[in-house]
Design a protein around this motif. Structure first.
Motif, mmCIF file in Angstrom:
data_model
loop_
_atom_site.group_PDB
_atom_site.id
_atom_site.type_symbol
_atom_site.label_atom_id
_atom_site.label_comp_id
_atom_site.label_asym_id
_atom_site.label_seq_id
_atom_site.Cartn_x
_atom_site.Cartn_y
_atom_site.Cartn_z
ATOM 1 N N THR A 28 0.852 -1.179 0.000
ATOM 2 C CA THR A 28 0.000 0.000 0.000
ATOM 3 C C THR A 28 0.889 1.230 0.000
ATOM 4 N N MET A 29 0.395 2.301 -0.496
ATOM 5 C CA MET A 29 1.174 3.525 -0.609
ATOM 6 C C MET A 29 0.806 4.510 0.495
ATOM 7 N N GLU A 30 0.618 4.035 1.705
ATOM 8 C CA GLU A 30 0.275 4.897 2.818
ATOM 9 C C GLU A 30 1.524 5.211 3.638
ATOM 10 N N ALA A 31 1.621 6.463 4.031
ATOM 11 C CA ALA A 31 2.721 6.876 4.900
ATOM 12 C C ALA A 31 2.397 6.455 6.323
ATOM 13 N N ARG A 33 1.520 6.725 10.053
ATOM 14 C CA ARG A 33 0.794 7.773 10.763
ATOM 15 C C ARG A 33 1.615 8.211 11.981
#
Length: 138
Positions: A28-31, A33
């Motif tokens: 996934t391309m999520e930074a 948190r």
């Protein structure tokens, strides 16, 4: 495959599924948190640092150079000038002596550091000077 010794055909055993590898997971391309950082708590509620409680700044002395330490010394504008002059003179004199005499100063410095009576006298002088510096602001 044929087993010629037994005269019958043999089926290969069932192949177990291989374990899941991290590279098999979809990416996934999520930074990440950011987590809430806890705020540091102070040891005391007394103001510290530059402009603590008004003009000037304050610092806490240590017991190795102040007989009455640890204590908080508040330094106002007038005492800042005195402190700056003393610091410049000490650093300048130390630099000049180090350049002129070099390693020869190692012996007197070692004497001052390791001789107990000299340390006691320097500590008493520092305590007197810090008390006078603090009294100027009271």
């Amino acid at each position: 495959m044929i087993d010629t010794l037994a005269g019958r055909s043999v089926t290969p055993p069932a192949i177990a599924s291989r374990p899941e590898m991290p590279s098999d997971r979809p990416r996934t391309m999520e930074a990440p948190r950011p987590q809430a950082q806890p705020r540091p708590t102070r040891g005391s509620g007394a103001p510290r640092g530059r402009h603590a409680g008004g003009e000037g700044f304050s610092f806490v002395t240590a017991s190795w150079y102040d007989k009455e330490g640890p204590r908080t010394i508040r330094i106002g504008k007038d005492s800042q000038t005195q402190l700056l002059v003393v610091l410049v003179v000490v650093l300048g004199l130390g630099f000049v002596l180090a350049m002129l005499f070099g390693w020869v100063l190692a012996f007197p410095v070692a004497f001052v550091i390791f001789h107990e009576k000299t340390r006691i006298a320097l500590r008493a002088a520092a305590t007197t000077w810090l008390t006078a510096l603090n009294a100027n602001e009271s």
